[in-house]
Motif scaffolding. Structure first.
Motif, PDB file in Angstrom:
ATOM      1  N   LYS A 260       0.832  -1.210   0.000  1.00  0.00           N
ATOM      2  CA  LYS A 260       0.000   0.000   0.000  1.00  0.00           C
ATOM      3  C   LYS A 260       0.865   1.259   0.000  1.00  0.00           C
ATOM      4  CE  LYS A 260      -2.686   2.596   3.409  1.00  0.00           C
ATOM      5  NZ  LYS A 260      -3.254   2.537   4.773  1.00  0.00           N
ATOM      6  N   TYR A 261       1.911   1.266   0.818  1.00  0.00           N
ATOM      7  CA  TYR A 261       2.757   2.448   0.926  1.00  0.00           C
ATOM      8  C   TYR A 261       3.783   2.550  -0.204  1.00  0.00           C
ATOM      9  CZ  TYR A 261       0.888   3.615   5.534  1.00  0.00           C
ATOM     10  OH  TYR A 261       0.056   3.987   6.572  1.00  0.00           O
ATOM     11  N   GLN A 262       4.364   1.433  -0.599  1.00  0.00           N
ATOM     12  CA  GLN A 262       5.379   1.473  -1.659  1.00  0.00           C
ATOM     13  C   GLN A 262       4.779   1.721  -3.036  1.00  0.00           C
ATOM     14  OE1 GLN A 262       7.565  -2.253  -1.159  1.00  0.00           O
ATOM     15  NE2 GLN A 262       9.296  -1.129  -0.310  1.00  0.00           N
ATOM     16  N   GLY A 263       3.543   1.252  -3.233  1.00  0.00           N
ATOM     17  CA  GLY A 263       2.922   1.403  -4.547  1.00  0.00           C
ATOM     18  C   GLY A 263       3.494   0.407  -5.542  1.00  0.00           C
ATOM     19  N   PRO A 264       3.129   0.558  -6.812  1.00  0.00           N
ATOM     20  CA  PRO A 264       3.529  -0.429  -7.827  1.00  0.00           C
ATOM     21  C   PRO A 264       4.960  -0.263  -8.333  1.00  0.00           C
ATOM     22  CG  PRO A 264       2.189   1.286  -8.835  1.00  0.00           C
ATOM     23  CD  PRO A 264       2.221   1.578  -7.365  1.00  0.00           C
ATOM     24  N   ASP A 265       5.592   0.880  -8.058  1.00  0.00           N
ATOM     25  CA  ASP A 265       6.894   1.179  -8.668  1.00  0.00           C
ATOM     26  C   ASP A 265       8.092   0.881  -7.775  1.00  0.00           C
ATOM     27  OD1 ASP A 265       5.541   2.108 -10.933  1.00  0.00           O
ATOM     28  OD2 ASP A 265       5.331   4.109 -10.059  1.00  0.00           O
ATOM     29  N   ARG A 266       7.847   0.520  -6.517  1.00  0.00           N
ATOM     30  CA  ARG A 266       8.976   0.260  -5.619  1.00  0.00           C
ATOM     31  C   ARG A 266       8.810  -1.084  -4.927  1.00  0.00           C
ATOM     32  NH1 ARG A 266       9.289   5.174  -1.637  1.00  0.00           N
ATOM     33  NH2 ARG A 266       7.027   4.903  -1.711  1.00  0.00           N
ATOM     34  N   GLY A 268      11.156  -4.019  -2.123  1.00  0.00           N
ATOM     35  CA  GLY A 268      12.349  -4.272  -1.327  1.00  0.00           C
ATOM     36  C   GLY A 268      12.341  -3.669   0.058  1.00  0.00           C
ATOM     37  N   ILE A 269      13.275  -4.165   0.853  1.00  0.00           N
ATOM     38  CA  ILE A 269      13.483  -3.704   2.218  1.00  0.00           C
ATOM     39  C   ILE A 269      14.988  -3.515   2.442  1.00  0.00           C
ATOM     40  CG2 ILE A 269      11.394  -4.627   3.279  1.00  0.00           C
ATOM     41  CD1 ILE A 269      12.896  -7.173   3.943  1.00  0.00           C
ATOM     42  N   PRO A 270      15.402  -2.706   3.410  1.00  0.00           N
ATOM     43  CA  PRO A 270      14.554  -2.020   4.373  1.00  0.00           C
ATOM     44  C   PRO A 270      13.711  -0.928   3.708  1.00  0.00           C
ATOM     45  CG  PRO A 270      16.803  -1.224   4.557  1.00  0.00           C
ATOM     46  CD  PRO A 270      16.834  -2.387   3.615  1.00  0.00           C
ATOM     47  N   TYR A 271      12.566  -0.757   4.290  1.00  0.00           N
ATOM     48  CA  TYR A 271      11.662   0.306   3.852  1.00  0.00           C
ATOM     49  C   TYR A 271      11.059   0.878   5.120  1.00  0.00           C
ATOM     50  CZ  TYR A 271       7.412   2.543   2.076  1.00  0.00           C
ATOM     51  OH  TYR A 271       6.412   3.441   1.805  1.00  0.00           O
ATOM     52  N   TRP A 272      11.010   2.194   5.214  1.00  0.00           N
ATOM     53  CA  TRP A 272      10.422   2.768   6.424  1.00  0.00           C
ATOM     54  C   TRP A 272       9.517   3.943   6.120  1.00  0.00           C
ATOM     55  CZ3 TRP A 272      12.594   7.656   6.836  1.00  0.00           C
ATOM     56  CH2 TRP A 272      13.900   7.827   6.356  1.00  0.00           C
ATOM     57  N   ILE A 273       8.554   4.114   7.019  1.00  0.00           N
ATOM     58  CA  ILE A 273       7.578   5.192   6.883  1.00  0.00           C
ATOM     59  C   ILE A 273       7.561   6.008   8.176  1.00  0.00           C
ATOM     60  CG2 ILE A 273       6.110   3.968   5.234  1.00  0.00           C
ATOM     61  CD1 ILE A 273       4.248   3.224   7.528  1.00  0.00           C
ATOM     62  N   ILE A 274       7.229   7.276   8.032  1.00  0.00           N
ATOM     63  CA  ILE A 274       7.069   8.151   9.193  1.00  0.00           C
ATOM     64  C   ILE A 274       5.639   8.666   9.201  1.00  0.00           C
ATOM     65  CG2 ILE A 274       7.813  10.291  10.308  1.00  0.00           C
ATOM     66  CD1 ILE A 274      10.594   9.798   9.199  1.00  0.00           C
ATOM     67  N   ILE A 275       4.996   8.523  10.345  1.00  0.00           N
ATOM     68  CA  ILE A 275       3.593   8.901  10.517  1.00  0.00           C
ATOM     69  C   ILE A 275       3.495   9.852  11.701  1.00  0.00           C
ATOM     70  CG2 ILE A 275       1.263   7.997  10.969  1.00  0.00           C
ATOM     71  CD1 ILE A 275       2.232   5.299   9.917  1.00  0.00           C
ATOM     72  N   ASP A 276       2.646  10.864  11.581  1.00  0.00           N
ATOM     73  CA  ASP A 276       2.542  11.796  12.712  1.00  0.00           C
ATOM     74  C   ASP A 276       1.709  11.200  13.839  1.00  0.00           C
ATOM     75  OD1 ASP A 276      -0.166  12.201  12.198  1.00  0.00           O
ATOM     76  OD2 ASP A 276       0.089  14.204  11.353  1.00  0.00           O
ATOM     77  N   ASN A 278      -1.110  11.738  14.857  1.00  0.00           N
ATOM     78  CA  ASN A 278      -2.529  11.544  14.558  1.00  0.00           C
ATOM     79  C   ASN A 278      -2.762  10.457  13.510  1.00  0.00           C
ATOM     80  OD1 ASN A 278      -3.400  13.705  16.299  1.00  0.00           O
ATOM     81  ND2 ASN A 278      -2.594  15.127  14.764  1.00  0.00           N
ATOM     82  N   GLY A 279      -1.676   9.796  13.101  1.00  0.00           N
ATOM     83  CA  GLY A 279      -1.798   8.708  12.139  1.00  0.00           C
ATOM     84  C   GLY A 279      -1.668   9.129  10.689  1.00  0.00           C
ATOM     85  N   LYS A 280      -1.288  10.386  10.429  1.00  0.00           N
ATOM     86  CA  LYS A 280      -1.151  10.881   9.058  1.00  0.00           C
ATOM     87  C   LYS A 280       0.228  10.528   8.503  1.00  0.00           C
ATOM     88  CE  LYS A 280      -1.115  15.139   6.310  1.00  0.00           C
ATOM     89  NZ  LYS A 280      -1.142  16.620   6.353  1.00  0.00           N
ATOM     90  N   PHE A 281       0.254   9.966   7.297  1.00  0.00           N
ATOM     91  CA  PHE A 281       1.508   9.624   6.630  1.00  0.00           C
ATOM     92  C   PHE A 281       2.272  10.902   6.269  1.00  0.00           C
ATOM     93  CE2 PHE A 281       3.768   9.195   2.579  1.00  0.00           C
ATOM     94  CZ  PHE A 281       4.629   8.151   2.854  1.00  0.00           C
ATOM     95  N   LEU A 282       3.583  10.911   6.602  1.00  0.00           N
ATOM     96  CA  LEU A 282       4.408  12.084   6.341  1.00  0.00           C
ATOM     97  C   LEU A 282       5.496  11.839   5.290  1.00  0.00           C
ATOM     98  CD1 LEU A 282       4.954  13.375   9.998  1.00  0.00           C
ATOM     99  CD2 LEU A 282       3.283  14.189   8.312  1.00  0.00           C
ATOM    100  N   ALA A 283       6.171  10.708   5.393  1.00  0.00           N
ATOM    101  CA  ALA A 283       7.298  10.455   4.489  1.00  0.00           C
ATOM    102  C   ALA A 283       7.652   8.976   4.511  1.00  0.00           C
ATOM    103  CB  ALA A 283       8.503  11.293   4.907  1.00  0.00           C
ATOM    104  N   ASP A 284       8.436   8.558   3.493  1.00  0.00           N
ATOM    105  CA  ASP A 284       8.951   7.191   3.465  1.00  0.00           C
ATOM    106  C   ASP A 284      10.291   7.162   2.756  1.00  0.00           C
ATOM    107  OD1 ASP A 284       8.194   7.548   0.838  1.00  0.00           O
ATOM    108  OD2 ASP A 284       7.118   5.661   0.665  1.00  0.00           O
TER     109      ASP A 284
END
Length: 329
Positions: A260-266, A268-276, A278-284
């Motif tokens: 869901k977060y990587q989408g169709p174009d990416r 592999g791991i490591p992969y990380w996400i940052i969420i605020d 309140n649960g809002k996606f900020l960056a990956d």
């Protein structure tokens, strides 16, 4: 004298061969024999056959074997099924568990499904050895996979609703004793901690086999940079894309979430996400932040500035540490 010497060498050679043969692991009962006996018993008792294939190459096999032979589960199954357990594929050190001709039997009845590991497998057979249903791959997706196994068992018309309910309850309880938490639960718990501590949630997707995942963890845990990460982020890990021999460590739902977060174009791991908080996606970010790749590393630094308020001196130290740790691996 020469004849005696030759005889002695021959005897020594035969003894060596015998010792090598004796040292080989003993193989189990032929799978064809086990299945034949199971079918005869099924006909006599008017039951169906559960052909179950295990392999130590998949970590869910021992769990399934314990479940099916659990003192509280086995009596329920025995009322409706004849269990036929085989080991078609084992590495050399576990060769004694393998049944002769088991691979042939397994290949005859197992229907390959793309994207699903073949072991462990539960194949439902009628008294004429016709395949009625199958389940394989273990319980990586948690309760959803348990439901699939339950659906297979309830295809048996003699399997009562009460038996099915009782079996589900017992198997679920056994699963929950060893199951890792669901991936979404890890995210929710981390966001809750971030909210409480006024931080951002930093979720790392990793696996035991992933070299750069270990490098990333090592770099982030160095004392001179750990203070920054601990102060600004609530950090947690989600196990995904795990190897079969560690598959029981994979968090249910992890594959769907990373997709869901990587989408169709990416990939592999490591992969990380940052969420605020309140649960809002900020960056990956995908991969290990490589200081030698200026463009991608600048993206990494930008993320730390925007989500963690990293100062120039903090960024300089993080860059030094990440370059140093990479050079050591």
């Amino acid at each position: 004298m020469m004849k005696i010497k030759k005889f002695g060498l021959l005897a020594l050679g035969m003894l060596t061969i015998w010792n090598n043969i004796s040292a080989q692991p003993r193989l189990g009962i032929p799978a064809k024999t086990l299945l034949k006996n199971a079918v005869l018993k099924a006909k006599k008792e008017n039951k169906q056959v559960l052909l179950v294939a295990y392999s130590s190459t998949n970590a869910w096999s021992p769990f399934l074997q314990k479940v099916l032979n659990n003192p509280e589960v086995k009596p329920i199954l025995s009322k409706n099924f004849v269990l036929c357990e085989i080991n078609p594929k084992e590495p050399l050190k576990y060769r004694e568990r393998e049944n002769p001709d088991a691979k042939e039997v397994f290949d005859q009845y197992y229907i390959k499904t793309e994207g699903i590991p073949p072991y462990p497998a539960v194949i439902l057979l009628d008294q004429n050895v016709k395949v009625l249903a199958q389940f394989s791959g273990g319980f990586t997706e948690g309760l959803a996979d348990l439901s699939k196994l339950s659906d297979l068992l309830t295809k048996n018309k003699t399997f009562t609703f009460r038996d099915a309910e009782d079996l589900n309850r017992k198997v679920t309880a056994l699963y929950k004793k060893i199951a890792p938490p669901a991936a979404q639960d890890i995210i929710s718990q981390t966001v809750a901690i971030a909210n409480k501590e006024n931080k951002k949630a930093f979720i790392i997707f990793h696996a035991s086999w992933c070299h750069w995942c270990h490098v990333l963890d090592t770099a982030m845990s160095q004392p001179s940079v750990r203070a920054f990460f601990d102060k600004k982020y609530a950090i947690n890990h989600i196990t995904v894309l795990e190897s079969e021999n560690h598959i029981t460590d994979q968090n249910p739902g992890a594959k769907e979430i990373i997709k869901k977060y990587q989408g169709p174009d990416r990939i592999g791991i490591p992969y990380w996400i940052i969420i605020d908080k309140n649960g809002k996606f900020l960056a990956d970010y995908n991969g290990y932040p490589d200081t030698a790749d200026e463009s991608t590393y600048k993206t990494f630094e930008k993320i730390l500035r925007e989500t963690g308020g990293a100062t120039p001196s903090e960024l300089e130290e993080i860059k030094r540490v990440f370059a140093s740790i990479k050079s050591k691996f």
